[in-house]
Design a protein around this motif. Structure first.
Motif, PDB file in Angstrom:
ATOM      1  N   UNK A   1      74.765  84.585 -18.050  1.00  0.00           N
ATOM      2  CA  UNK A   1      73.779  85.475 -17.881  1.00  0.00           C
ATOM      3  C   UNK A   1      73.048  85.094 -16.786  1.00  0.00           C
ATOM      4  N   UNK A   2      72.798  86.072 -15.866  1.00  0.00           N
ATOM      5  CA  UNK A   2      72.205  85.858 -14.585  1.00  0.00           C
ATOM      6  C   UNK A   2      70.688  85.355 -14.770  1.00  0.00           C
ATOM      7  N   UNK A   3      70.409  84.843 -13.565  1.00  0.00           N
ATOM      8  CA  UNK A   3      68.861  83.918 -13.677  1.00  0.00           C
ATOM      9  C   UNK A   3      68.088  85.148 -13.693  1.00  0.00           C
ATOM     10  N   UNK A  27      68.100  79.579 -27.748  1.00  0.00           N
ATOM     11  CA  UNK A  27      68.676  80.389 -28.591  1.00  0.00           C
ATOM     12  C   UNK A  27      68.723  82.016 -27.964  1.00  0.00           C
ATOM     13  N   UNK A  28      67.687  82.136 -27.479  1.00  0.00           N
ATOM     14  CA  UNK A  28      67.410  83.696 -26.956  1.00  0.00           C
ATOM     15  C   UNK A  28      68.435  83.772 -25.836  1.00  0.00           C
ATOM     16  N   UNK A  29      68.733  82.864 -24.953  1.00  0.00           N
ATOM     17  CA  UNK A  29      69.568  83.270 -23.517  1.00  0.00           C
ATOM     18  C   UNK A  29      70.987  82.718 -23.816  1.00  0.00           C
ATOM     19  N   UNK A  78      74.106  93.572 -25.717  1.00  0.00           N
ATOM     20  CA  UNK A  78      75.024  92.349 -25.786  1.00  0.00           C
ATOM     21  C   UNK A  78      76.294  92.681 -26.969  1.00  0.00           C
ATOM     22  N   UNK A  79      77.570  92.333 -26.382  1.00  0.00           N
ATOM     23  CA  UNK A  79      78.690  92.594 -27.464  1.00  0.00           C
ATOM     24  C   UNK A  79      78.588  93.928 -27.934  1.00  0.00           C
ATOM     25  N   UNK A 269      77.320  97.008 -18.832  1.00  0.00           N
ATOM     26  CA  UNK A 269      77.420  95.974 -18.020  1.00  0.00           C
ATOM     27  C   UNK A 269      77.232  96.334 -16.705  1.00  0.00           C
ATOM     28  N   UNK A 270      77.441  97.798 -16.193  1.00  0.00           N
ATOM     29  CA  UNK A 270      77.113  98.003 -14.986  1.00  0.00           C
ATOM     30  C   UNK A 270      75.742  98.627 -14.614  1.00  0.00           C
TER      31      UNK A 270
END
Length: 270
Positions: A1-3, A27-29, A78-79, A269-270
């Motif tokens: 995951x990006x900053x 847990x969240x990230x 996510x997923x 994702x894009x």
């Protein structure tokens, strides 16, 4: 995951509870404690939150009640290919005219794409699911009374007379924060209270969880495994989890992703 994404999640989390602990944010990230502590320090220096012992708090906390659950917009992408495949298998269990309950969540939300061509009686506490079905389908949609929690896009009420007990369903479709030998887990007591009322209104409970949920844990148990009739997950389910589900006498459905599912994930994702 990006900053940038981690920072967005952290800032959202500190608005939802008095103090978001480092462990909450891990847990969240799915980031390390060291990374979260660096993120908190950076955001503190930027004046976007206040660093406190063991976590962080908002500079201007929200004045209304909030939930200890990841925001819908954070979890939605996510997923997504796995969630879409799981949802397709869930809708395949339904027949025309069925009365079903769909609990709020990002995995259950994916059911809307396959319910468009159906005509069912749908009771849901998801504002997002209800809105989509009303706009794009001929399903009959019912909602419980209560407050709308915008971040999670769900409607919850602590009261008994919220019309939930007036709806009977053949099946309830539900996601979860985690699943283990002790049962199905969630993060927030108010969510558990509402979901337990819904579970009592259905003959069968269908649990919809992607394979990552078998590694997640929470301190709150929603229901034991023996209450679950069917579990739908993806083909990355660990062997130990598969054995646990089969030993519990739960029907296990493995959802395979298609090229169309992968395309949706790539677009997201894009």
């Amino acid at each position: 995951m990006h900053e940038r994404e981690r920072h967005r999640i952290i800032l959202s989390a500190v608005q939802e509870k008095p103090v978001a602990t480092v462990q909450d944010l891990v847990e969240l990230t799915s980031a390390s404690e060291a990374t979260i502590r660096r993120d908190i320090a950076a955001l503190h220096v930027q004046g976007r939150l206040r660093r406190v012992r063991g976590g962080a708090e908002a500079l201007h906390p929200a004045q209304i009640g909030s939930l200890a659950a990841k925001p819908f917009r954070v979890s939605e992408g996510e997923n997504i290919a796995k969630k879409r495949a799981i949802a397709r298998e869930a809708v395949a269990l339904c027949t025309e005219g069925d009365a079903i309950i769909i609990n709020g969540g990002t995995t259950t939300f994916q059911m809307v794409h396959y319910l468009i061509a159906r005509r069912l009686q749908v009771f849901t506490n998801s504002f997002a699911i209800a809105e989509h079905l009303v706009k794009h389908s001929k399903n009959q949609v019912m909602l419980p009374g209560g407050s709308i929690y915008r971040d999670q896009s769900i409607i919850l009420s602590p009261f008994e007379n919220d019309v939930t007990r007036n709806f009977y369903a053949r099946r309830m479709f539900m996601g979860a924060q985690g699943i283990g030998a002790l049962g199905v887990m969630e993060q927030d007591a108010l969510i558990i209270q509402a979901e337990q009322k819904l579970i009592n209104q259905a003959d069968e409970l269908v649990l919809m969880v992607d394979s990552t949920k078998f590694q997640r844990r929470s301190s709150l148990i929603l229901c034991p495994l023996d209450r679950v009739s069917t579990l739908i997950t993806d083909d990355a389910i660990p062997d130990s989890a598969r054995t646990m589900i089969e030993n519990a006498g739960i029907k296990l459905i493995i959802a395979g992703t298609t090229a169309a599912d992968q395309s949706v994930e790539s677009s997201s994702a894009a």
